[in-house]
Design an enzyme around this catalytic site. Structure first.
Site, PDB file in Angstrom:
ATOM      1  N   HIS A 121      31.500 -40.373 -15.898  1.00  8.31           N
ATOM      2  CA  HIS A 121      31.158 -39.062 -16.912  1.00  8.31           C
ATOM      3  C   HIS A 121      32.291 -38.364 -17.374  1.00  8.31           C
ATOM      4  O   HIS A 121      33.132 -38.175 -16.307  1.00  8.31           O
ATOM      5  CB  HIS A 121      29.895 -38.435 -16.717  1.00  8.31           C
ATOM      6  CG  HIS A 121      30.178 -37.265 -15.515  1.00  8.31           C
ATOM      7  ND1 HIS A 121      30.482 -36.022 -15.901  1.00  8.31           N
ATOM      8  CD2 HIS A 121      29.754 -37.320 -14.071  1.00  8.31           C
ATOM      9  CE1 HIS A 121      30.444 -35.490 -14.764  1.00  8.31           C
ATOM     10  NE2 HIS A 121      30.298 -36.191 -13.787  1.00  8.31           N
ATOM     11  N   ASP A 133      35.192 -33.276 -10.670  1.00  4.54           N
ATOM     12  CA  ASP A 133      33.856 -33.776 -11.395  1.00  4.54           C
ATOM     13  C   ASP A 133      33.913 -33.689 -12.616  1.00  4.54           C
ATOM     14  O   ASP A 133      33.575 -32.359 -13.165  1.00  4.54           O
ATOM     15  CB  ASP A 133      32.613 -32.748 -10.662  1.00  4.54           C
ATOM     16  CG  ASP A 133      31.442 -33.166 -11.079  1.00  4.54           C
ATOM     17  OD1 ASP A 133      31.098 -34.097 -11.571  1.00  4.54           O
ATOM     18  OD2 ASP A 133      30.237 -32.324 -10.813  1.00  4.54           O
ATOM     19  N   GLU A 167      26.414 -35.739 -19.193  1.00  9.79           N
ATOM     20  CA  GLU A 167      25.974 -36.111 -17.836  1.00  9.79           C
ATOM     21  C   GLU A 167      25.390 -35.004 -16.864  1.00  9.79           C
ATOM     22  O   GLU A 167      24.403 -35.022 -16.560  1.00  9.79           O
ATOM     23  CB  GLU A 167      26.988 -36.777 -17.070  1.00  9.79           C
ATOM     24  CG  GLU A 167      26.565 -37.304 -15.594  1.00  9.79           C
ATOM     25  CD  GLU A 167      26.683 -36.524 -14.505  1.00  9.79           C
ATOM     26  OE1 GLU A 167      26.008 -36.778 -13.299  1.00  9.79           O
ATOM     27  OE2 GLU A 167      26.999 -35.326 -14.786  1.00  9.79           O
ATOM     28  N   GLU A 168      26.078 -33.859 -17.246  1.00 13.37           N
ATOM     29  CA  GLU A 168      25.702 -32.486 -16.386  1.00 13.37           C
ATOM     30  C   GLU A 168      24.515 -32.105 -16.996  1.00 13.37           C
ATOM     31  O   GLU A 168      23.853 -31.151 -16.500  1.00 13.37           O
ATOM     32  CB  GLU A 168      26.937 -31.403 -16.481  1.00 13.37           C
ATOM     33  CG  GLU A 168      28.344 -32.090 -16.056  1.00 13.37           C
ATOM     34  CD  GLU A 168      28.230 -32.173 -14.353  1.00 13.37           C
ATOM     35  OE1 GLU A 168      27.253 -31.838 -14.013  1.00 13.37           O
ATOM     36  OE2 GLU A 168      29.422 -32.409 -13.870  1.00 13.37           O
ATOM     37  N   ASP A 196      31.776 -41.122  -9.664  1.00 12.58           N
ATOM     38  CA  ASP A 196      31.796 -39.728  -9.975  1.00 12.58           C
ATOM     39  C   ASP A 196      32.168 -38.985  -8.875  1.00 12.58           C
ATOM     40  O   ASP A 196      31.465 -39.047  -7.676  1.00 12.58           O
ATOM     41  CB  ASP A 196      30.093 -39.615 -10.195  1.00 12.58           C
ATOM     42  CG  ASP A 196      29.670 -38.183 -10.785  1.00 12.58           C
ATOM     43  OD1 ASP A 196      30.539 -37.139 -10.819  1.00 12.58           O
ATOM     44  OD2 ASP A 196      28.647 -37.924 -11.014  1.00 12.58           O
ATOM     45  N   HIS A 283      31.347 -27.773  -9.303  1.00  9.02           N
ATOM     46  CA  HIS A 283      30.988 -27.064 -10.308  1.00  9.02           C
ATOM     47  C   HIS A 283      31.368 -25.515 -10.533  1.00  9.02           C
ATOM     48  O   HIS A 283      30.566 -24.548 -10.899  1.00  9.02           O
ATOM     49  CB  HIS A 283      29.236 -26.905 -10.324  1.00  9.02           C
ATOM     50  CG  HIS A 283      28.711 -28.115 -10.949  1.00  9.02           C
ATOM     51  ND1 HIS A 283      27.321 -28.531 -10.829  1.00  9.02           N
ATOM     52  CD2 HIS A 283      29.351 -29.585 -11.005  1.00  9.02           C
ATOM     53  CE1 HIS A 283      27.132 -29.654 -11.455  1.00  9.02           C
ATOM     54  NE2 HIS A 283      28.266 -30.354 -11.452  1.00  9.02           N
TER      55      HIS A 283
END
Length: 435
Positions: A121, A133, A167-168, A196, A283
């Site tokens: 992603h 990420d 994706e998130e 990922d 994140h």
């Protein structure tokens, strides 16, 4: 990596390993043995990450779905691939009121009926640039694709690379792609490799345990480096392999860890800091180019190449021999009695073989409702599927049955029964191949 877990992601590795033309058994050496994978230059992968960081810096600090940074990221990757001869497709979808994008890149050549995919992603969360990420997976897949072009690699299987959007927000892009594949196109995808978060700053070396052939391919690579691996559990069902797995496509991948804490035992075998998260910037705004472990990124990028070259370099031939087939549709009543499709075999001397190929093509919106049996002419029953595969659609694969105790000639039946409510379907085809 997405933080939510899909409600229905079921284990289908056992069925996937039996899939027609699947990956199981294709890694062995033979006349079409795989070529050795080239080294993937770490400097090139890191340059892609620097470029993604620059894109985020110029677009509000992130590359999230619906933001200008994501579209700029897609355009960046697409331009690289177009320049070296890939056929690229920009697939659009809508999520949360914004247009999303998947980028699909096909390398010309290879068997179009046997496709090996690798993907990642490309979107970040809104709180940061998303360099681990999942810039890490995206950059490594990109450099692997560019290396295919640079080396002029011509595998037996057809290679397809993908970068997923949103994706998130719940695997939106990859779900859209899989859900919009026809059953015929789905059947052509013999494996999907997902990457990922592969450059975590306090890394572990985790391997997906979904398809056994793909899993072993990655384990063999790391064993060759003397690096122990563990089965990936932190992100199970939380990344873009899940939609593929859910429809019975063999999947596998690599992961270096997110916000779980590294144990003392893990620190002893991998180095790093025990009691600290694999990625403390998961994140967060600090997920920048400073949030990457170069050694993990290098090893995982090379492992990706090893898997691509190993799994794409051989082709599983379709069953050959005398084929008896029935393509008449037979409706399967919802939660009702069993139905059958019959194939009449004639002209085959003696008994059936120990490797009778049973081709099953069932269209159904919930394969986990179905019990599927092969019934020999004397009434003997061979179970092929017993409510396996959960919420995935359809059963379209070839099973191998030891039918050597059965007389070959006679009426063979495929018996199907739906044992739960709400979902419906039909037998689209049934065939037997005698070698």
């Amino acid at each position: 990596m997405n933080i939510s877990v899909p409600r229905r992601v079921t284990a289908v590795a056992a069925l996937a390993a039996l899939a027609l033309g699947g990956l199981a058994g294709t890694a062995a050496a033979g006349p079409q043995a795989a070529a050795a994978a080239p080294d993937i230059p770490l400097a090139n992968v890191k340059q892609h990450l620097a470029d993604l960081q620059s894109i985020a810096n110029s677009n509000g600090g992130n590359r999230a779905h619906g933001r200008t940074g994501y579209k700029a990221s897609i355009d960046f990757v697409k331009a690289k691939l177009d320049a070296v001869g890939y056929t690229t497709t920009l697939q659009t979808f809508t999520s949360s009121g914004y247009t999303g994008y998947n980028l699909i890149a096909d390398w010309p050549g290879g068997d179009p009926n046997q496709v090996l995919m690798a993907g990642s992603h490309l979107d970040s969360v809104t709180s940061g640039p998303g360099i681990n990420d999942n810039g890490s997976g995206s950059a490594a897949v990109l450099e692997n694709a560019l290396t295919v072009a640079r080396t002029g690699y011509q595998p037996s299987k057809h290679l397809r690379f993908a970068w997923w959007g949103a994706e998130e927000l719940g695997l939106v892009g990859s779900k859209y792609y899989v859900n919009n594949l026809s059953s015929t196109e789905r059947a052509k995808v013999k494996g999907y490799l997902n990457f990922d978060m592969i450059g975590s700053p306090n890394p572990g070396y985790f391997v997906y345990d979904d398809d056994p052939t793909i899993e072993q391919t990655f384990k063999d690579y790391f064993a060759g480096l003397g690096i122990p691996t563990e089965i990936e559990t932190e992100g199970d069902g939380r990344s873009d392999h899940a939609p593929f797995k859910n429809v019975g496509i063999p999947v596998g991948g690599l992961f270096a860890g997110a916000d779980y804490t590294k144990t003392s035992a893990q620190a002893q075998k991998w180095g790093g800091t025990a009691g600290q998260a694999f990625d403390r910037c998961y994140h967060s705004s600090c997920d920048t180019t400073s949030n990457i472990n170069d050694t993990a990124l290098d090893r995982n990028s090379d492992a990706i190449a090893h898997a691509i070259w190993t799994l794409s370099g051989t082709t599983t031939p379709p069953p050959s021999g005398t084929v008896f087939e029935n393509t008449t549709d037979v409706s399967i009543p919802d939660n009702g009695p069993a139905v059958t499709s019959t194939v009449n075999v004639t002209g085959i001397a003696g008994n059936a073989p120990s490797n009778l190929a049973v081709g099953v093509d069932i269209i159904h919106t919930w394969r986990g409702d179905l019990v599927v049996d092969l019934i020999a002419p004397d009434g003997s029953v061979y179970n092929l599927a017993n409510r396996s595969g959960g919420s995935a659609d359809n059963i379209q694969q070839t099973f191998t049955v030891n039918a050597s105790s059965e007389v070959a000639n006679g009426a063979w039946k495929l018996r199907v029964q739906d044992k739960a409510s709400w979902d419906t379907g039909y037998i689209n085809g049934f065939k037997l191949t005698f070698p």
